[in-house]
Design a protein around this motif. Structure first.
Motif, mmCIF file in Angstrom:
data_model
loop_
_atom_site.group_PDB
_atom_site.id
_atom_site.type_symbol
_atom_site.label_atom_id
_atom_site.label_comp_id
_atom_site.label_asym_id
_atom_site.label_seq_id
_atom_site.Cartn_x
_atom_site.Cartn_y
_atom_site.Cartn_z
ATOM 1 N N ARG A 325 0.839 -1.190 0.000
ATOM 2 C CA ARG A 325 0.000 0.000 0.000
ATOM 3 C C ARG A 325 0.877 1.243 0.000
ATOM 4 N NH1 ARG A 325 -2.431 3.192 3.646
ATOM 5 N NH2 ARG A 325 -3.957 4.321 2.446
ATOM 6 N N THR A 326 0.554 2.224 -0.832
ATOM 7 C CA THR A 326 1.245 3.509 -0.779
ATOM 8 C C THR A 326 0.209 4.584 -0.510
ATOM 9 O OG1 THR A 326 0.907 4.000 -3.104
ATOM 10 C CG2 THR A 326 2.880 2.744 -2.540
ATOM 11 N N THR A 327 0.680 5.801 -0.293
ATOM 12 C CA THR A 327 -0.277 6.870 -0.033
ATOM 13 C C THR A 327 -1.064 7.234 -1.285
ATOM 14 O OG1 THR A 327 1.472 8.450 -0.463
ATOM 15 C CG2 THR A 327 1.026 7.914 1.832
ATOM 16 N N PHE A 330 -5.623 3.900 -1.867
ATOM 17 C CA PHE A 330 -6.149 3.501 -0.577
ATOM 18 C C PHE A 330 -5.896 2.024 -0.273
ATOM 19 C CE2 PHE A 330 -9.946 2.791 2.288
ATOM 20 C CZ PHE A 330 -9.401 3.506 3.338
ATOM 21 N N GLN A 502 1.372 10.879 -8.848
ATOM 22 C CA GLN A 502 2.143 11.246 -7.661
ATOM 23 C C GLN A 502 3.634 11.141 -7.928
ATOM 24 O OE1 GLN A 502 0.415 10.467 -3.979
ATOM 25 N NE2 GLN A 502 -1.239 11.478 -5.033
ATOM 26 N N ARG A 505 7.115 10.102 -5.599
ATOM 27 C CA ARG A 505 6.817 9.229 -4.458
ATOM 28 C C ARG A 505 7.133 7.781 -4.786
ATOM 29 N NH1 ARG A 505 1.521 10.904 -1.067
ATOM 30 N NH2 ARG A 505 1.537 13.135 -1.382
ATOM 31 N N ASP B 40 -3.679 15.453 -0.392
ATOM 32 C CA ASP B 40 -2.429 14.800 -0.785
ATOM 33 C C ASP B 40 -1.210 15.323 -0.037
ATOM 34 O OD1 ASP B 40 -3.760 13.207 -2.522
ATOM 35 O OD2 ASP B 40 -3.284 14.371 -4.315
ATOM 36 N N ALA B 43 0.855 14.384 5.901
ATOM 37 C CA ALA B 43 1.980 13.533 6.293
ATOM 38 C C ALA B 43 1.988 13.422 7.805
ATOM 39 C CB ALA B 43 3.301 14.133 5.804
ATOM 40 N N ASP B 46 4.635 7.364 11.266
ATOM 41 C CA ASP B 46 3.958 6.078 11.464
ATOM 42 C C ASP B 46 3.751 5.765 12.941
ATOM 43 O OD1 ASP B 46 3.727 5.675 8.803
ATOM 44 O OD2 ASP B 46 5.550 4.469 8.607
ATOM 45 N N ILE B 62 -5.572 5.895 6.005
ATOM 46 C CA ILE B 62 -5.519 7.238 5.413
ATOM 47 C C ILE B 62 -6.016 7.179 3.978
ATOM 48 C CG2 ILE B 62 -4.026 9.197 4.829
ATOM 49 C CD1 ILE B 62 -4.023 8.698 7.765
ATOM 50 N N GLU B 64 -6.124 9.504 0.899
ATOM 51 C CA GLU B 64 -5.742 10.779 0.291
ATOM 52 C C GLU B 64 -6.607 10.996 -0.943
ATOM 53 O OE1 GLU B 64 -1.604 11.285 -0.375
ATOM 54 O OE2 GLU B 64 -1.093 10.876 1.714
#
Lengths: 539, 352
Positions: A325-327, A330, A502, A505, B40, B43, B46, B62, B64
């Protein structure tokens, strides 16, 4: 013509109900939003669309980039179309099949490939992301196959003897081409150009990814007005304006198609093929094919290469990263694969059900019902995927709230796919019960035997082609999905879009890997269509 | 039947079977998970997020959802059926829209007593549908190496002086949050009905060679000459905390850039519980957590904005270099919401 029987009318209820609920009704709600935002007639949204300089420049850009893309596509496509129409050479069929691939690719795969090629850190070393050049390159790449296929197939059937006759009568080769061959090609050229224009006019995913801030088509502007500014009335007015314009273009295209059918050629094409002879001939053929193949297949090779590229060389790191999972997304990107397959399966069932019942009605009823349905079925094509998505978004709260339903995406995908399914199924449905059956009967077959040996295989094949079409369309659908997908269940194109969006990232590599997955799934579905089609030709 | 169809059929059948599993939302959101929707630029460390899990047994997922405006619009478009439980990152330029759409449930956190009272939008939100979490000021930044003989501008008015010709780059308010904040600052400073309205100020800025960039990244990194910028303009619309970031990431004793403390616009970011959540209790605990010193002290070095909780301590580099403008400009959120589009359109006509 007699009135349609009760069975046919019952059958017609299926596509009519589907299109009524999920297409006509949403368009009505869009119209309401655009024309009566406050509950009573109020044309302000339209006034805004017409007077806003920003939107006017969007409309202007949409138009000129579509024209430029169409011209570029014809310039690059025609030489290759000529070679395929006139020459016989080893690997001809395979090469032509390969060159068709770009056209069937999902728009997000095309966008990824061009990011890999001319994006930041791209293979060519120039960063064109955000420029018109990147957009036009991607559009030409995407649409050259239509020229090779559309114009090429027609050209192949124009007897070279016609041109030769002119030359015997003293015309120069140029004059012979200009006065004899070209006029014969005009209908094919015009309808192909109309199609390319239509596709590039409604370009969405490619522009969203490659166009950056400055460049937006009307499609992108509808999306922006909705998600970025929440000006649903303006988005609705834009949608309607575009719908009207596209309907006119599509009507023009249909007339060209009809005229084209009249001029249809004299002899089966493959007889005119000749082997290139002499150094000049050979060089020209090889040169044209080489350049075209490099342009059409190069970006895909670059995409695969970028997917395999790791900081330390080549490997499967980007594919492995899909489980994390990355930002940017979801859920782990890998979940998009099962989501897409699941949505595509449901969309396929819906599209085949609606498309085949519709095809039966259109094939059987030559009266108002059949013709009306035929026209209605083509409308989603004119509406553009973005309008379909936007329409469902603003209308599915009533009478039944379907916005949360997991069926909403399959419904949208099925709407986009139905016109294709109908086109695939219609010829078979027309043949069934008609002359083929009579021919079988004349040859002594019982009705059961005629059905089993002639009609059932025909129907099965049409069904299979329609299935594969719907499946491929759903896998790659982005315009409608962008409005409807929920973050917890992204499809492959949505996941790719998020990952591409993105930079910095570390998600570009995984985006490329996911694009390769989508590429492979789509090509598999299309390969199935091609194989089935070829079988159909041999019938 | 053609053999080549077989794989496709297999895939279809397999996919159709998996289709019968529970809805995707249900599989990715088990009972002990709470979804925090944000923009976005969010931040957080963790281990800080893990503290919430230790405390409540629920994981924070989360979500975004694009820039601040896009995030809010997504929340509005899904308002009867929210895709998250708590939304964090709506700021005072969008607050009016969020409140008008009725997407938030009221909640008065016990930690509100520790919040700087000037950050509470009491006028428009007396029943605490949103809670301030952080704030930052959008100010003109200058390249300290450029302004050696010439003084950096001291006020917004200075920017239209010939001495500062062709030096400033700003962001397009239609596409950039600091760009919008700067436009609002000029509207607050030079009211429409005054003798010197903001429209005239912008005409003069244009005449004085102001440059427009589409977003903050392109303005700051691409056009600004100071710090990590690679352009040639020594004045840029950025944040009051940008010099702190320059010092922190460049590991410098003194930041290479400075802040013009006049004409700053204060952006306050709020959190709110989304109406329709099925975990309202947990959502309340999440809002409390966002206001707790644990999370608040993690904010500055992650997002380079200031904690709303006055009890939260600031990191060393902020204590040393941070500039907090004494009297930042502001506008009524409802007024902003009502006139935003119109202002942006007027602005676009002036600079075009």
């Amino acid at each position: 013509m007699s009135r349609p029987g009760p069975a046919l009318r019952t059958l017609a209820a299926v596509p009519l109900a589907f299109l009524g609920w999920f297409f006509v009704y949403p368009i009505a709600r869009i119209s309401l939003l655009a024309l009566a935002p406050g509950g009573r007639f109020d044309p302000t949204p339209f006034a805004e669309v017409v007077t806003d300089p920003g939107i006017r420049s969007v409309a202007f850009f949409t138009l000129w980039q579509a024209v430029a893309s169409t011209i570029g596509t014809l310039v690059l496509g025609l030489p290759a179309a000529y070679v395929f129409a006139r020459y016989r050479f080893p690997g001809r069929r395979l090469l032509r099949a390969l060159m068709t691939v770009p056209f069937v690719l999902p728009t997000l795969v095309v966008a990824s490939a061009f990011v890999a090629l001319v994006g930041p850190g791209g293979l060519l070393g120039v960063d064109l992301q955000g420029t018109v050049a990147a957009i036009l390159l991607a559009h030409v790449f995407y649409n050259v196959p239509i020229v090779i296929r559309g114009v090429g197939a027609f050209w192949e059937q124009v007897d070279p003897a016609v041109g030769d006759a002119a030359r015997t009568l003293g015309a120069s080769p140029v004059r012979a081409f200009r006065t004899v061959t070209l006029p014969l090609l005009v209908p094919a050229l015009a309808s192909t150009a109309a199609l390319v224009f239509l596709f590039t006019f409604t370009s969405f995913g490619v522009i969203l990814v490659l166009g950056g801030f400055e460049h937006a088509t009307i499609e992108v502007e509808i999306w922006r007005q909705t998600v970025a500014f929440l000006r649903l009335d303006v988005a609705a007015a834009l949608s309607l304006t575009q719908l009207g314009f596209l309907a006119v273009v599509l009507a023009g295209y249909n007339r060209l198609q009809a005229r084209r059918a009249v001029v249809l050629p004299q002899r089966p094409g493959s007889r005119h093929l000749r082997t290139p002879r002499g150094a000049r001939d050979l060089g020209a053929v090889a040169g044209i094919l080489g350049v075209t193949a490099a342009f059409l297949l190069g970006p895909l090779v670059v995409l695969v290469r970028r997917a395999l590229l790791t900081p330390t060389g080549f490997g499967l790191d980007n594919f492995v990263a899909l489980t994390e999972r990355t930002t940017a997304l979801f859920v782990p990107p890998v979940e998009a694969i099962s989501n897409s397959l699941r949505f595509a399966a449901a969309a396929t069932v819906l599209a085949v059900l609606v498309g085949v019942t519709a095809a039966v009605v259109v094939a059987r009823d030559r009266g108002a019902l059949g013709r009306g349905l035929d026209l209605l079925l083509m409308l989603p094509l004119a509406a553009s995927a973005v309008t379909i998505g936007f329409g469902l978004l603003v209308s599915m709260d009533r009478p039944v709230d379907l916005r949360r339903s997991t069926l909403l995406l399959p419904i949208a995908h099925a709407l986009v796919a139905v016109p294709f399914v109908v086109r695939a199924a219609l010829p078979a449905m027309r043949a069934i019960g008609g002359r083929l059956r009579e021919a079988a009967a004349v040859l002594g077959a019982s009705p059961w035997r005629a059905w089993r040996t002639v009609e059932a295989p025909l129907a099965a094949r049409a069904l299979a082609v329609g299935t594969a079409f719907a499946f491929a369309v759903s896998l790659g659908e982005f315009g409608a999905t962008a409005f409807l997908a929920r973050p917890a269940a992204p499809t492959l194109p949505i996941a790719i879009f998020r990952l591409l969006g993105q930079p910095g990232r570390g998600t570009i590599g995984p985006a490329m890997a996911l694009s390769v997955v989508l590429l492979v799934l789509t090509v598999a579905a299309i390969a199935a269509i091609e194989t089935l089609r070829v079988g159909g030709d041999e019938l | 039947m053609n053999r080549s169809l077989l794989p496709l059929v297999v895939v279809l059948v397999a996919a159709a079977c998996t289709g019968r599993s529970p809805a995707p939302e249900a599989t990715t959101t088990p009972a002990r998970e709470i979804v925090l929707m944000t923009h976005d630029s969010f931040a957080a460390s963790d281990e800080v997020l893990a503290a919430f899990e230790d405390e409540t047994g629920a994981r924070i997922a989360i979500l975004e959802a694009g820039d601040a405006g896009t995030m809010l619009n997504q929340a509005i478009l899904t308002k009867d059926d929210p895709i998250a439980d708590v939304l964090y990152g709506i700021d005072n330029t969008f607050l009016g829209r969020g409140l008008a759409e009725g997407i938030f449930l009221p909640y008065e956190s016990p930690l509100l007593d520790d919040v700087d009272p000037t950050l509470l939008p009491t006028d428009v939100d007396p029943d605490h549908r949103v809670t301030p979490i952080d704030y930052g000021d959008v100010c003109i930044n200058y390249d300290a190496t450029f302004f050696t003989e010439l003084d950096p501008p001291a006020t917004l008015e200075d920017l239209v002086e010939p001495a500062y010709r062709d030096l400033l780059v700003v962001e397009d308010p239609a596409t950039s949050s600091p760009g919008l904040a700067f436009l609002l600052a000029t509207i607050a400073r030079f009211p429409e009905d005054s003798g010197y309205p903001w429209t005239r100020y912008w005409e003069e800025l244009v005449a004085n060679g102001v440059e427009i960039a589409p977003d903050w990244e392109q303005a700051y990194y691409g056009r600004f000459s100071g710090g990590s910028g690679e352009g040639d303009r020594p004045l840029v619309v950025s944040y009051a905390s940008s010099p702190v970031a320059e010092a922190y990431f460049g590991e410098l004793d003194e930041p290479p850039t400075g802040v013009v403390v006049d004409g700053c616009f204060r952006q306050v970011e709020y959190a709110g519980i989304l109406r329709g959540t099925r975990r309202e209790d947990l959502a309340r605990r999440l809002v409390d957590f966002l206001l707790s010193p644990t999370f608040q002290e993690d904010i500055p070095l992650n997002m380079f904005v200031f904690p709303a909780n006055t009890e939260a301590g600031l990191p060393e580099v902020f204590v040393e270099h941070a500039v907090i403008p004494g009297s930042p400009l502001g506008l009524d959120p409802e007024l902003i919401d009502a006139r935003r589009e119109e202002w942006i359109r007027t602005w676009t006509e002036i600079v075009r």
